[in-house]
Structure formats: C-alpha cells, structure tokens
Design a protein around this motif. Structure first.
Motif, PDB file in Angstrom:
ATOM      1  N   LYS A   1       0.821  -1.221   0.000  1.00  6.42           N
ATOM      2  CA  LYS A   1       0.000   0.000   0.000  1.00  6.42           C
ATOM      3  C   LYS A   1       0.855   1.272   0.000  1.00  6.42           C
ATOM      4  O   LYS A   1       0.546   2.238  -0.704  1.00  6.42           O
ATOM      5  CB  LYS A   1      -0.934  -0.009   1.211  1.00  6.42           C
TER       6      LYS A   1
ATOM      7  N   ASN B   1       1.324   4.107  -3.096  1.00  8.88           N
ATOM      8  CA  ASN B   1       0.618   5.350  -2.791  1.00  8.88           C
ATOM      9  C   ASN B   1       0.587   6.268  -4.013  1.00  8.88           C
ATOM     10  O   ASN B   1       1.622   6.655  -4.554  1.00  8.88           O
ATOM     11  CB  ASN B   1       1.303   6.064  -1.620  1.00  8.88           C
ATOM     12  N   LYS B   2      -0.598   6.582  -4.449  1.00 12.31           N
ATOM     13  CA  LYS B   2      -0.788   7.326  -5.699  1.00 12.31           C
ATOM     14  C   LYS B   2      -0.228   8.747  -5.637  1.00 12.31           C
ATOM     15  O   LYS B   2       0.280   9.269  -6.640  1.00 12.31           O
ATOM     16  CB  LYS B   2      -2.278   7.361  -6.051  1.00 12.31           C
TER      17      LYS B   2
ATOM     18  N   GLU C   1     -10.036   0.559   2.245  1.00 12.97           N
ATOM     19  CA  GLU C   1     -10.302   1.464   1.121  1.00 12.97           C
ATOM     20  C   GLU C   1      -9.014   1.825   0.385  1.00 12.97           C
ATOM     21  O   GLU C   1      -8.009   2.199   0.991  1.00 12.97           O
ATOM     22  CB  GLU C   1     -10.986   2.742   1.621  1.00 12.97           C
ATOM     23  N   ASP C   2      -9.044   1.699  -0.911  1.00 17.93           N
ATOM     24  CA  ASP C   2      -7.899   2.038  -1.749  1.00 17.93           C
ATOM     25  C   ASP C   2      -8.318   3.185  -2.677  1.00 17.93           C
ATOM     26  O   ASP C   2      -8.944   2.965  -3.707  1.00 17.93           O
ATOM     27  CB  ASP C   2      -7.466   0.825  -2.571  1.00 17.93           C
ATOM     28  N   SER C   3      -7.991   4.411  -2.284  1.00 14.18           N
ATOM     29  CA  SER C   3      -8.420   5.569  -3.060  1.00 14.18           C
ATOM     30  C   SER C   3      -7.410   6.698  -2.940  1.00 14.18           C
ATOM     31  O   SER C   3      -6.644   6.761  -1.976  1.00 14.18           O
ATOM     32  CB  SER C   3      -9.785   6.061  -2.566  1.00 14.18           C
ATOM     33  N   PRO C   4      -7.396   7.604  -3.918  1.00 14.12           N
ATOM     34  CA  PRO C   4      -6.510   8.773  -3.844  1.00 14.12           C
ATOM     35  C   PRO C   4      -6.763   9.612  -2.594  1.00 14.12           C
ATOM     36  O   PRO C   4      -5.839  10.209  -2.040  1.00 14.12           O
ATOM     37  CB  PRO C   4      -6.860   9.550  -5.114  1.00 14.12           C
ATOM     38  N   LYS C   5      -8.016   9.654  -2.162  1.00 12.09           N
ATOM     39  CA  LYS C   5      -8.369  10.434  -0.967  1.00 12.09           C
ATOM     40  C   LYS C   5      -7.655   9.886   0.268  1.00 12.09           C
ATOM     41  O   LYS C   5      -7.095  10.646   1.064  1.00 12.09           O
ATOM     42  CB  LYS C   5      -9.884  10.393  -0.759  1.00 12.09           C
ATOM     43  N   VAL C   6      -7.668   8.568   0.434  1.00 14.20           N
ATOM     44  CA  VAL C   6      -6.998   7.927   1.569  1.00 14.20           C
ATOM     45  C   VAL C   6      -5.488   8.124   1.452  1.00 14.20           C
ATOM     46  O   VAL C   6      -4.804   8.415   2.440  1.00 14.20           O
ATOM     47  CB  VAL C   6      -7.344   6.421   1.626  1.00 14.20           C
ATOM     48  N   ASP C   7      -4.958   7.967   0.237  1.00  7.20           N
ATOM     49  CA  ASP C   7      -3.519   8.142   0.021  1.00  7.20           C
ATOM     50  C   ASP C   7      -3.074   9.558   0.353  1.00  7.20           C
ATOM     51  O   ASP C   7      -2.035   9.772   0.989  1.00  7.20           O
ATOM     52  CB  ASP C   7      -3.167   7.826  -1.437  1.00  7.20           C
TER      53      ASP C   7
ATOM     54  N   ASN D   1      -5.389  13.032 -10.766  1.00  3.81           N
ATOM     55  CA  ASN D   1      -5.561  13.013 -12.225  1.00  3.81           C
ATOM     56  C   ASN D   1      -4.822  14.159 -12.915  1.00  3.81           C
ATOM     57  O   ASN D   1      -4.992  14.390 -14.105  1.00  3.81           O
ATOM     58  CB  ASN D   1      -7.050  13.061 -12.585  1.00  3.81           C
TER      59      ASN D   1
END
Length: 312
Positions: free
Chosen positions: A81, A85-86, A137-143, A193
C-alpha cells in the motif's frame, strides 16, 4: 509561495544583520537576502524529495526481504500500500520536481541517507503507518490524507531533521515553520488526475520587487525615519528602544511612504504580529502605539498617499 509577512521577516533579518555587523555594502546584503529567499525553495523541494526517498527505501527493503533464504509469507507477499501510494508516485514522477533537483544539485538524501532511514524507521513504528496499511479502502483520498499526516506527524516535528536543515543553512531555522505549512498546502491541493507541479516562489512580480524595494528604502532612509520615531517617543532615548522594534518601526514607515497600494492598517497589523514572534512581550503594544501616532501625523501632513482602499 512566500507571502508578504515572511518577506518582511527576511528583510528584517537582513537589516538587523547589516546593523549588527556595521556593514554598509547594501548591494552585497541585498544579494544575500535574495539568495536566502531562493534557498527556501530548496528546502521546500527537499521535503518532497524526502517523502519519495522514504518510499524508495521501503521498496528496496521489501525486495530484499523476498530474497531471504527463510522468507516468511509476509516477506513473499508484503503489503504494498505504501509503495503504491498514488500521491507519492505522482510526486516521484513529476518532471517539475526532477528538473529542479537536477538543476540545483539537491543530492542531500544521497549524501546523508541516514536521515531517510531515521524517518522511515519512525514511520514504521507509528500507528499512522499501521492503520494506513490496514485500511481496506484504496483511493486517492486515503492516500492523500496519509501523505499529509505522514509529513505533519513524522517529518515536520523531527528534531534531528530540523538540526540537519539548520546545519545546512542557518537561515532555514526561521524558514522551516513557513515551508512546512507551504508543503502541507501543496499536498492538500494535489490531484491524482493531474501532473504534480511545484508552486512558484513568489506570487507575482510585485512581490518579488517588494523584497528589494522594502529593503533598500528602509536602509537608505533609516536616519530620517529614526528622527520621526524620536519625535513620537519623547520619553524614550533611542538606545532604550529594542533593536528589532526600531527596525520594524522603520520598515513600517517605509511602507507608509513608499508603497501606496498597501493600506496603513495592514502595515501596522503586520508589524505588530512580527513583533510578537521576534521581539519582547511588550513590543507589539509599543510598536502599535508609535505607528499609530506616526501614521496619523503623516496622513495629516499628507506625507502618506494611498490609492484605492489604502486609507481604510
């Protein structure tokens, strides 16, 4: 980007340095002032670079664990993870960051990689890291939330890192709090993005010009401004006024007279706030009183000419 208040702080420091060293070379001191502001951008970028290097170290350790003779299931199938990280990957892929690092030869974390290890070790031990790895949760917000907290809770407060920065450049000791806020703001605006681009050092050309103009006009007219101050402080001998207080008042007078777009009240409020951080406990009250008297007299004598809402 650097704001007007921090510009005023940097100018104050340069005026003070000239005064204490009895140096009259205004050109050399102005160059140093501009250089110290430019170096703030190095500090800003080094923080992003540090985040990238910590992630690289994590990936390197993960790869080595897989090669263990007695590798565990966790070694063979690690939680990726953090290295996925994005937001960090977006920064790592940024041409803006890469170009600045290469152009300015910011090889700090290659030469002093022990600080990368210090930060990574502290991160690994933290609940922040453990909770992040266990987040479903795997999302840009969490990252993004994780990276911001990583910086705010692990990197920014690290005393060894702060000492390291101070050793690299003495002026950074006063820049660190401002740059830390700048980094957090940049991370907060980061969008998965979109390409990650470093911010600008100055908001615009006016702010860049403000550095030189405020510094030179304060230095060149300081004797005249001292007379104005003396006239408004009859119960105070000049040598009884704290050096920083005197400099701040002179800078404020310079703004009254030479910067028509800056409202009088804005100037007074700015120097009151700076005094709270850099002078004595009573300085802000003293400076407020003196500047209030001087501004009213200057307005009466039409020495202050403001444009737009400048008089409000």
């Amino acid at each position: 980007m650097i704001n007007r208040r921090h510009i005023r702080v940097k100018v104050m420091q340069s005026v003070y340095a000239m005064q204490q060293s009895h140096n009259s070379d205004i050109i050399r001191e102005e160059k140093f002032l501009k250089h110290s502001i430019l170096k703030m951008f190095d500090l800003y970028v080094l923080n992003f670079q540090l985040i990238i290097e910590v992630q690289k170290l994590a990936a390197k350790k993960m790869a080595l664990s897989k090669k263990k003779i007695l590798a565990t299931q966790e070694d063979l199938k690690p939680n990726t993870k953090f290295i996925d990280n994005k937001i960090i990957n977006l920064i790592a892929e940024s041409i803006s960051v890469e170009s600045y690092v290469e152009l300015n030869r910011l090889d700090h974390w290659q030469e002093d990689d022990e600080y990368v290890k210090i930060i990574f070790d502290e991160l690994q031990k933290s609940d922040l890291y453990k909770n992040y790895l266990n987040t479903v949760e795997d999302s840009p917000k969490v990252d993004k939330a994780f990276v911001i907290d990583f910086f705010k809770e692990i990197i920014a407060p690290n005393e060894k890192l702060a000492d390291y920065f101070e050793d690299k450049m003495i002026s950074w000791v006063d820049d660190i709090p401002f740059v830390n806020t700048w980094v957090v703001k940049t991370l907060s605006k980061c969008k998965p993005n979109k390409t990650f681009n470093l911010g600008s050092l100055y908001k615009d050309e006016d702010d860049e010009a403000f550095v030189s103009n405020l510094f030179k006009k304060t230095i060149l007219k300081h004797k005249t401004y001292e007379e104005d101050i003396t006239a408004k402080t009859p119960n105070w001998e000049t040598d009884r006024i704290a050096d920083i207080d005197m400099i701040l008042i002179k800078m404020a007078i310079s703004e009254f007279l030479n910067f028509p777009s800056i409202p009088v009240r804005v100037t007074i409020n700015e120097y009151i706030e700076i005094a709270k951080d850099y002078s004595t406990s009573k300085s802000s009250y003293f400076i407020n009183g003196v500047l209030d008297k001087i501004s009213k007299e200057f307005l009466k004598d039409k020495r202050i000419v403001k444009i737009g809402r400048g008089l409000l």
